[in-house]
Design a protein around this motif. Sequence first.
Motif, PDB file in Angstrom:
ATOM      1  N   SER A 121       3.576-102.877  14.997  1.00  0.00           N
ATOM      2  CA  SER A 121       4.381-103.954  15.708  1.00  0.00           C
ATOM      3  C   SER A 121       3.683-104.607  16.796  1.00  0.00           C
ATOM      4  CB  SER A 121       5.456-104.371  14.955  1.00  0.00           C
ATOM      5  OG  SER A 121       5.595-103.837  13.650  1.00  0.00           O
ATOM      6  N   ASP A 122       3.960-105.809  16.604  1.00  0.00           N
ATOM      7  CA  ASP A 122       3.843-106.275  18.642  1.00  0.00           C
ATOM      8  C   ASP A 122       5.261-105.882  19.514  1.00  0.00           C
ATOM      9  OD1 ASP A 122       1.526-108.254  17.896  1.00  0.00           O
ATOM     10  OD2 ASP A 122       3.079-109.775  17.962  1.00  0.00           O
ATOM     11  N   LEU A 123       4.966-105.940  20.531  1.00  0.00           N
ATOM     12  CA  LEU A 123       5.974-104.944  21.257  1.00  0.00           C
ATOM     13  C   LEU A 123       6.824-106.578  22.172  1.00  0.00           C
ATOM     14  CD1 LEU A 123       3.979-102.917  23.822  1.00  0.00           C
ATOM     15  CD2 LEU A 123       6.106-102.386  22.187  1.00  0.00           C
ATOM     16  N   GLY A 147      13.934-109.803  14.274  1.00  0.00           N
ATOM     17  CA  GLY A 147      13.940-109.714  12.653  1.00  0.00           C
ATOM     18  C   GLY A 147      15.198-108.500  12.581  1.00  0.00           C
ATOM     19  N   GLY A 148      14.531-107.788  12.832  1.00  0.00           N
ATOM     20  CA  GLY A 148      15.257-106.107  12.700  1.00  0.00           C
ATOM     21  C   GLY A 148      14.334-105.298  11.700  1.00  0.00           C
ATOM     22  N   THR A 149      13.141-105.891  11.541  1.00  0.00           N
ATOM     23  CA  THR A 149      12.158-105.290  10.304  1.00  0.00           C
ATOM     24  C   THR A 149      11.385-104.188  11.359  1.00  0.00           C
ATOM     25  OG1 THR A 149      10.475-107.006  10.593  1.00  0.00           O
ATOM     26  CG2 THR A 149      12.425-107.511   8.758  1.00  0.00           C
ATOM     27  N   LEU A 150      11.297-103.576  12.517  1.00  0.00           N
ATOM     28  CA  LEU A 150      10.625-102.471  12.877  1.00  0.00           C
ATOM     29  C   LEU A 150      10.985-101.151  11.851  1.00  0.00           C
ATOM     30  CD1 LEU A 150      10.931-103.459  16.394  1.00  0.00           C
ATOM     31  CD2 LEU A 150       8.535-103.243  15.217  1.00  0.00           C
ATOM     32  N   SER A 151      10.115-100.469  12.092  1.00  0.00           N
ATOM     33  CA  SER A 151      11.018 -98.734  11.857  1.00  0.00           C
ATOM     34  C   SER A 151      11.072 -98.563  13.058  1.00  0.00           C
ATOM     35  CB  SER A 151       9.334 -97.937  12.456  1.00  0.00           C
ATOM     36  OG  SER A 151       8.970 -97.811  13.309  1.00  0.00           O
ATOM     37  N   ARG A 152      12.365 -97.556  12.505  1.00  0.00           N
ATOM     38  CA  ARG A 152      13.184 -96.712  12.808  1.00  0.00           C
ATOM     39  C   ARG A 152      12.494 -96.755  14.723  1.00  0.00           C
ATOM     40  NH1 ARG A 152      14.376 -92.163  14.555  1.00  0.00           N
ATOM     41  NH2 ARG A 152      13.360 -91.470  12.813  1.00  0.00           N
ATOM     42  N   GLU A 153      11.356 -95.417  14.985  1.00  0.00           N
ATOM     43  CA  GLU A 153      10.598 -95.115  15.695  1.00  0.00           C
ATOM     44  C   GLU A 153      10.456 -96.607  17.108  1.00  0.00           C
ATOM     45  OE1 GLU A 153       9.857 -94.394  12.804  1.00  0.00           O
ATOM     46  OE2 GLU A 153       9.918 -92.559  12.222  1.00  0.00           O
ATOM     47  N   SER A 154       9.869 -97.335  16.702  1.00  0.00           N
ATOM     48  CA  SER A 154       9.364 -98.849  16.569  1.00  0.00           C
ATOM     49  C   SER A 154      10.820 -99.847  17.748  1.00  0.00           C
ATOM     50  CB  SER A 154       8.531 -99.434  16.057  1.00  0.00           C
ATOM     51  OG  SER A 154       8.295-100.696  16.837  1.00  0.00           O
ATOM     52  N   ARG A 155      11.638 -99.412  17.168  1.00  0.00           N
ATOM     53  CA  ARG A 155      13.143-100.124  17.066  1.00  0.00           C
ATOM     54  C   ARG A 155      13.671 -99.276  18.785  1.00  0.00           C
ATOM     55  NH1 ARG A 155      16.157 -99.765  12.717  1.00  0.00           N
ATOM     56  NH2 ARG A 155      17.469 -97.761  13.733  1.00  0.00           N
ATOM     57  N   ALA A 187      12.390 -99.322  26.114  1.00  0.00           N
ATOM     58  CA  ALA A 187      12.061-100.193  27.475  1.00  0.00           C
ATOM     59  C   ALA A 187      12.308-101.571  27.832  1.00  0.00           C
ATOM     60  CB  ALA A 187      10.431-100.242  26.889  1.00  0.00           C
ATOM     61  N   GLY A 188      13.489-101.903  27.320  1.00  0.00           N
ATOM     62  CA  GLY A 188      14.637-103.308  27.377  1.00  0.00           C
ATOM     63  C   GLY A 188      13.436-104.340  27.039  1.00  0.00           C
ATOM     64  N   LEU A 189      13.184-103.990  25.795  1.00  0.00           N
ATOM     65  CA  LEU A 189      12.459-105.056  25.397  1.00  0.00           C
ATOM     66  C   LEU A 189      13.255-106.160  24.046  1.00  0.00           C
ATOM     67  CD1 LEU A 189       8.954-103.891  24.464  1.00  0.00           C
ATOM     68  CD2 LEU A 189       9.835-104.941  26.394  1.00  0.00           C
ATOM     69  N   ASP A 190      14.629-105.482  23.715  1.00  0.00           N
ATOM     70  CA  ASP A 190      15.192-105.891  22.781  1.00  0.00           C
ATOM     71  C   ASP A 190      16.439-106.270  23.416  1.00  0.00           C
ATOM     72  OD1 ASP A 190      16.302-103.402  23.980  1.00  0.00           O
ATOM     73  OD2 ASP A 190      17.443-102.938  22.492  1.00  0.00           O
ATOM     74  N   ARG A 191      16.156-106.508  24.809  1.00  0.00           N
ATOM     75  CA  ARG A 191      16.992-106.995  25.724  1.00  0.00           C
ATOM     76  C   ARG A 191      16.742-108.418  26.950  1.00  0.00           C
ATOM     77  NH1 ARG A 191      18.124-102.495  26.005  1.00  0.00           N
ATOM     78  NH2 ARG A 191      17.331-101.981  27.730  1.00  0.00           N
ATOM     79  N   ALA A 251      15.245-116.051  26.789  1.00  0.00           N
ATOM     80  CA  ALA A 251      14.600-117.047  26.343  1.00  0.00           C
ATOM     81  C   ALA A 251      13.122-116.861  26.869  1.00  0.00           C
ATOM     82  CB  ALA A 251      14.911-118.425  26.378  1.00  0.00           C
ATOM     83  N   ALA A 252      12.805-117.267  28.318  1.00  0.00           N
ATOM     84  CA  ALA A 252      11.249-117.070  29.206  1.00  0.00           C
ATOM     85  C   ALA A 252      10.541-116.262  28.365  1.00  0.00           C
ATOM     86  CB  ALA A 252      11.783-117.146  30.669  1.00  0.00           C
ATOM     87  N   GLU A 253      11.033-114.676  29.216  1.00  0.00           N
ATOM     88  CA  GLU A 253      10.454-113.241  28.955  1.00  0.00           C
ATOM     89  C   GLU A 253       9.652-113.566  27.208  1.00  0.00           C
ATOM     90  OE1 GLU A 253      12.772-110.444  32.344  1.00  0.00           O
ATOM     91  OE2 GLU A 253      13.801-110.812  29.876  1.00  0.00           O
ATOM     92  N   VAL A 254      10.963-113.959  26.426  1.00  0.00           N
ATOM     93  CA  VAL A 254      10.467-113.281  24.985  1.00  0.00           C
ATOM     94  C   VAL A 254       9.299-114.428  24.483  1.00  0.00           C
ATOM     95  CG1 VAL A 254      11.176-114.091  23.198  1.00  0.00           C
ATOM     96  CG2 VAL A 254      13.224-112.908  24.201  1.00  0.00           C
ATOM     97  N   SER A 255       9.204-115.637  25.285  1.00  0.00           N
ATOM     98  CA  SER A 255       8.157-116.798  24.819  1.00  0.00           C
ATOM     99  C   SER A 255       6.606-116.350  26.378  1.00  0.00           C
ATOM    100  CB  SER A 255       8.821-118.005  25.596  1.00  0.00           C
ATOM    101  OG  SER A 255       8.791-118.456  26.677  1.00  0.00           O
ATOM    102  N   ARG A 256       7.110-115.765  27.098  1.00  0.00           N
ATOM    103  CA  ARG A 256       5.777-115.793  27.767  1.00  0.00           C
ATOM    104  C   ARG A 256       5.227-114.121  26.984  1.00  0.00           C
ATOM    105  NH1 ARG A 256       8.844-115.240  32.647  1.00  0.00           N
ATOM    106  NH2 ARG A 256       8.915-112.704  32.329  1.00  0.00           N
TER     107      ARG A 256
END
Length: 174
Positions: free
Chosen positions: A68-70, A77-85, A91-95, A98-103
Amino acid sequence: MDVGAIHRLSYEDFVSVFGNVVERCPFIPAAVWSQRPFPSVAALQAAIFDFIEALPESGKEGILRCLSDLAGKELRGGTLSRESREEQGAAGLDRMDAAEVSRMARLNAQYKERFGFPFVMCARTSDKAAIEEQLRERLRNAHAQEISRAVEEVKKICRLRLQDLVLTDQINKL
Ligand code: 2AL
Protein backbone atom coordinates in the motif's frame (compact mmCIF):
# COMPACT_ATOMS: atom_id res chain seq x y z
CA MET A 1 14.27 -19.07 19.02
CA ASP A 2 14.64 -22.77 18.47
CA VAL A 3 14.99 -23.18 14.69
CA GLY A 4 13.63 -26.68 15.09
CA ALA A 5 10.32 -24.93 15.83
CA ILE A 6 10.20 -23.73 12.22
CA HIS A 7 10.77 -27.27 11.01
CA ARG A 8 7.93 -28.58 13.17
CA LEU A 9 5.39 -26.15 11.69
CA SER A 10 2.76 -27.64 9.44
CA TYR A 11 2.54 -26.12 5.95
CA GLU A 12 -0.57 -24.16 7.01
CA ASP A 13 1.06 -22.80 10.18
CA PHE A 14 4.26 -21.95 8.27
CA VAL A 15 2.31 -19.88 5.75
CA SER A 16 0.24 -18.34 8.52
CA VAL A 17 3.34 -17.30 10.53
CA PHE A 18 5.47 -16.09 7.59
CA GLY A 19 2.64 -15.13 5.22
CA ASN A 20 3.19 -11.39 5.52
CA VAL A 21 6.98 -11.11 5.80
CA VAL A 22 6.60 -9.84 2.25
CA GLU A 23 3.47 -7.68 2.27
CA ARG A 24 0.38 -9.57 1.05
CA CYS A 25 2.56 -12.23 -0.64
CA PRO A 26 1.83 -15.50 1.20
CA PHE A 27 2.76 -17.37 -1.98
CA ILE A 28 6.42 -16.63 -1.21
CA PRO A 29 6.60 -18.63 2.06
CA ALA A 30 4.35 -21.20 0.32
CA ALA A 31 6.94 -21.49 -2.46
CA VAL A 32 10.01 -21.85 -0.21
CA TRP A 33 8.29 -24.37 2.12
CA SER A 34 9.66 -27.29 0.08
CA GLN A 35 13.23 -26.18 0.81
CA ARG A 36 12.93 -27.12 4.51
CA PRO A 37 14.61 -27.81 6.85
CA PHE A 38 16.04 -24.33 7.27
CA PRO A 39 19.13 -24.54 9.49
CA SER A 40 18.60 -20.95 10.67
CA VAL A 41 16.30 -17.97 10.26
CA ALA A 42 19.04 -16.49 8.06
CA ALA A 43 18.68 -19.52 5.76
CA LEU A 44 14.91 -18.97 5.54
CA GLN A 45 15.54 -15.31 4.74
CA ALA A 46 18.06 -16.28 2.06
CA ALA A 47 15.54 -18.67 0.46
CA ILE A 48 12.94 -15.88 0.37
CA PHE A 49 15.40 -13.40 -1.14
CA ASP A 50 16.61 -15.94 -3.72
CA PHE A 51 13.00 -16.60 -4.74
CA ILE A 52 12.35 -12.88 -5.22
CA GLU A 53 15.60 -12.32 -7.13
CA ALA A 54 14.85 -15.23 -9.49
CA LEU A 55 11.57 -13.62 -10.59
CA PRO A 56 11.41 -11.83 -13.93
CA GLU A 57 10.88 -8.06 -13.76
CA SER A 58 7.11 -8.51 -14.17
CA GLY A 59 7.06 -10.77 -11.08
CA LYS A 60 9.07 -8.26 -9.06
CA GLU A 61 6.68 -5.52 -10.12
CA GLY A 62 3.81 -7.77 -9.01
CA ILE A 63 5.31 -8.00 -5.52
CA LEU A 64 5.75 -4.22 -5.40
CA ARG A 65 2.09 -3.73 -6.37
CA CYS A 66 1.03 -5.69 -3.28
CA LEU A 67 2.24 -2.88 -1.02
CA SER A 68 0.00 0.00 0.00
CA ASP A 69 1.05 3.61 -0.42
CA LEU A 70 3.06 5.20 2.36
CA ALA A 71 0.81 7.79 4.07
CA GLY A 72 -2.00 6.86 1.70
CA LYS A 73 -5.74 6.25 1.89
CA GLU A 74 -5.37 2.82 3.53
CA LEU A 75 -3.46 4.34 6.44
CA ARG A 76 -6.16 6.94 7.03
CA GLY A 77 -8.95 4.40 6.42
CA GLY A 78 -7.47 1.88 8.86
CA THR A 79 -7.24 -0.91 6.28
CA LEU A 80 -3.47 -1.53 6.30
CA SER A 81 -2.03 -4.83 7.54
CA ARG A 82 -0.95 -4.71 11.21
CA GLU A 83 2.73 -4.76 10.21
CA SER A 84 2.34 -1.95 7.69
CA ARG A 85 0.34 0.19 10.13
CA GLU A 86 3.03 -0.18 12.80
CA GLU A 87 5.84 0.57 10.36
CA GLN A 88 4.12 3.65 8.95
CA GLY A 89 3.33 4.79 12.48
CA ALA A 90 6.98 4.35 13.53
CA ALA A 91 7.98 6.79 10.77
CA GLY A 92 5.35 9.31 11.93
CA LEU A 93 3.23 8.93 8.79
CA ASP A 94 0.08 8.70 10.91
CA ARG A 95 0.78 12.13 12.39
CA MET A 96 0.99 14.38 9.35
CA ASP A 97 -0.72 17.71 8.80
CA ALA A 98 -3.00 18.36 5.81
CA ALA A 99 -0.20 19.92 3.73
CA GLU A 100 2.09 16.90 4.29
CA VAL A 101 -0.72 14.46 3.43
CA SER A 102 -1.51 16.25 0.18
CA ARG A 103 2.18 16.52 -0.84
CA MET A 104 2.64 12.78 -0.27
CA ALA A 105 -0.58 12.00 -2.18
CA ARG A 106 0.65 14.04 -5.16
CA LEU A 107 4.13 12.48 -5.11
CA ASN A 108 2.78 8.92 -4.68
CA ALA A 109 0.47 9.49 -7.66
CA GLN A 110 3.32 10.86 -9.81
CA TYR A 111 5.50 7.89 -8.87
CA LYS A 112 2.80 5.35 -9.69
CA GLU A 113 2.07 7.11 -12.97
CA ARG A 114 5.77 6.96 -13.92
CA PHE A 115 6.64 3.41 -12.79
CA GLY A 116 3.31 1.53 -12.62
CA PHE A 117 3.79 0.38 -9.01
CA PRO A 118 3.69 2.17 -5.65
CA PHE A 119 6.69 3.85 -4.06
CA VAL A 120 8.26 1.39 -1.60
CA MET A 121 10.64 2.26 1.20
CA CYS A 122 11.40 0.67 4.57
CA ALA A 123 9.57 3.10 6.85
CA ARG A 124 10.78 1.83 10.20
CA THR A 125 14.36 2.93 9.65
CA SER A 126 13.28 6.36 8.40
CA ASP A 127 10.99 9.28 9.16
CA LYS A 128 8.39 11.28 7.24
CA ALA A 129 10.81 13.99 6.06
CA ALA A 130 13.37 11.48 4.76
CA ILE A 131 10.62 9.42 3.08
CA GLU A 132 9.33 12.47 1.19
CA GLU A 133 12.87 13.40 0.16
CA GLN A 134 13.57 9.84 -1.11
CA LEU A 135 10.32 9.83 -3.03
CA ARG A 136 11.27 13.06 -4.80
CA GLU A 137 14.76 11.71 -5.58
CA ARG A 138 13.70 8.28 -6.78
CA LEU A 139 11.13 9.78 -9.16
CA ARG A 140 14.17 10.64 -11.28
CA ASN A 141 15.41 7.03 -11.55
CA ALA A 142 15.19 4.89 -14.68
CA HIS A 143 12.54 2.14 -14.62
CA ALA A 144 14.86 -0.89 -14.26
CA GLN A 145 17.00 0.89 -11.67
CA GLU A 146 13.91 1.71 -9.64
CA ILE A 147 12.66 -1.90 -9.67
CA SER A 148 15.90 -3.11 -8.08
CA ARG A 149 15.92 -0.19 -5.63
CA ALA A 150 12.35 -0.94 -4.55
CA VAL A 151 13.07 -4.69 -4.25
CA GLU A 152 15.98 -3.86 -1.92
CA GLU A 153 13.49 -1.97 0.26
CA VAL A 154 11.10 -4.96 0.24
CA LYS A 155 14.01 -7.08 1.51
CA LYS A 156 14.77 -4.58 4.30
CA ILE A 157 11.12 -4.67 5.38
CA CYS A 158 11.15 -8.50 5.21
CA ARG A 159 14.37 -8.74 7.28
CA LEU A 160 12.85 -6.63 10.08
CA ARG A 161 9.54 -8.53 10.01
CA LEU A 162 11.40 -11.85 10.28
CA GLN A 163 13.45 -10.47 13.20
CA ASP A 164 10.22 -9.47 14.95
CA LEU A 165 8.78 -12.95 14.53
CA VAL A 166 11.90 -14.45 16.04
CA LEU A 167 12.15 -11.93 18.88
CA THR A 168 8.50 -12.16 19.88
CA ASP A 169 8.82 -15.94 19.63
CA GLN A 170 5.47 -16.23 17.88
CA ILE A 171 6.58 -19.48 16.28
CA ASN A 172 6.89 -21.30 19.60
CA LYS A 173 3.49 -20.00 20.71
CA LEU A 174 1.63 -22.01 18.10
C1 2AL B 1 5.66 0.02 3.42
C2 2AL B 1 5.08 -0.79 4.43
O1 2AL B 1 3.96 -1.29 4.42
N1 2AL B 1 6.01 -0.89 5.40
C3 2AL B 1 7.10 -0.20 5.03
O2 2AL B 1 8.12 -0.12 5.70
N2 2AL B 1 6.87 0.36 3.79
N3 2AL B 1 5.01 0.36 2.26
C4 2AL B 1 5.62 1.00 1.22
N4 2AL B 1 4.84 1.34 0.18
O3 2AL B 1 6.82 1.25 1.24
